[in-house]
Design an enzyme around this catalytic site. Sequence first.
Site, PDB file in Angstrom:
ATOM      1  N   VAL A   1       1.011  -1.388  -0.032  1.00 25.32           N
ATOM      2  CA  VAL A   1       0.040  -0.092   0.366  1.00 25.32           C
ATOM      3  C   VAL A   1       0.847   1.875  -0.381  1.00 25.32           C
ATOM      4  O   VAL A   1       0.661   2.324  -0.670  1.00 25.32           O
ATOM      5  CB  VAL A   1      -0.804  -0.280   1.617  1.00 25.32           C
ATOM      6  N   CYS A   2       1.899   0.846   1.157  1.00 22.14           N
ATOM      7  CA  CYS A   2       2.678   2.744   0.919  1.00 22.14           C
ATOM      8  C   CYS A   2       3.670   2.638  -0.458  1.00 22.14           C
ATOM      9  O   CYS A   2       3.800   3.895  -0.546  1.00 22.14           O
ATOM     10  CB  CYS A   2       3.935   2.477   2.090  1.00 22.14           C
ATOM     11  N   THR A   3       3.395   1.335  -1.264  1.00 21.51           N
ATOM     12  CA  THR A   3       4.446   1.558  -2.418  1.00 21.51           C
ATOM     13  C   THR A   3       3.180   2.269  -3.686  1.00 21.51           C
ATOM     14  O   THR A   3       3.895   3.559  -4.176  1.00 21.51           O
ATOM     15  CB  THR A   3       4.632   0.120  -2.805  1.00 21.51           C
TER      16      THR A   3
END
Length: 211
Positions: free
Chosen positions: A44-46
């Site tokens: 998700v952070c990517t």
Amino acid sequence: MSLRLGNIVPNFTASTTIGEINFYEYLGDGWGILFSHPADYTPVCTTELGRTALLKHEFDKRNVKVLAVSVDPLDKHVGWQKDINETQHCTVDFPIIADEDKKVATLYDMIHPNASETFTVRSLFIIGPDKKLKLSLTYPASTGRNFHEVLRVIDSLQLTAQYSVATPADWKQGEDVIVVPAVSTEDAIKKFPKGVKIVKPYLRFTPQPNV
Ligand code: BEZ
């Protein structure tokens, strides 16, 4: 204690992917976004950092500097940044703070122990040119943020800082805005030459003044 709207946000120095920075100096006299993510090399952070990089021209247009933060070390950030660029077809060139000692995370109350003892939640702070907190939001690790919504809020914040207006639900740039209750209808008619539509004495619309 958590930061409250209208408070001056704390300054800090930090090690980042673009070198050592002083937060206030980095922001200069513009707007800022400081946002945390739980950990590097996570899916998700990517996508979040990739989307932010792809929207850089939109942040630039609004004079907003962006900084990301997680408690991972600098070498990990640097390796992950390459993956983000490759997989999200972007160039991450905003700083990612390596907050290994959790200095920034603690200052900004980004660790919520009942969510995770060690990792930052998805906090996001919008900071005005006066270094005051204009908006904060907190998302759980499992839900990526909507960066178009962040831009929409910045548009509202910048507009309402300049004019005696507020923005209605789901407002977008170019749509009618609300005359704030503190302005009498008589004054509103003088202030907003594009016209004032009175739905109720407390619900008055005017075309967006700066478009
Ligand atoms: C993610 O960024 O994909 C993520 C991070 C921590 C927990 C769950 C998802």
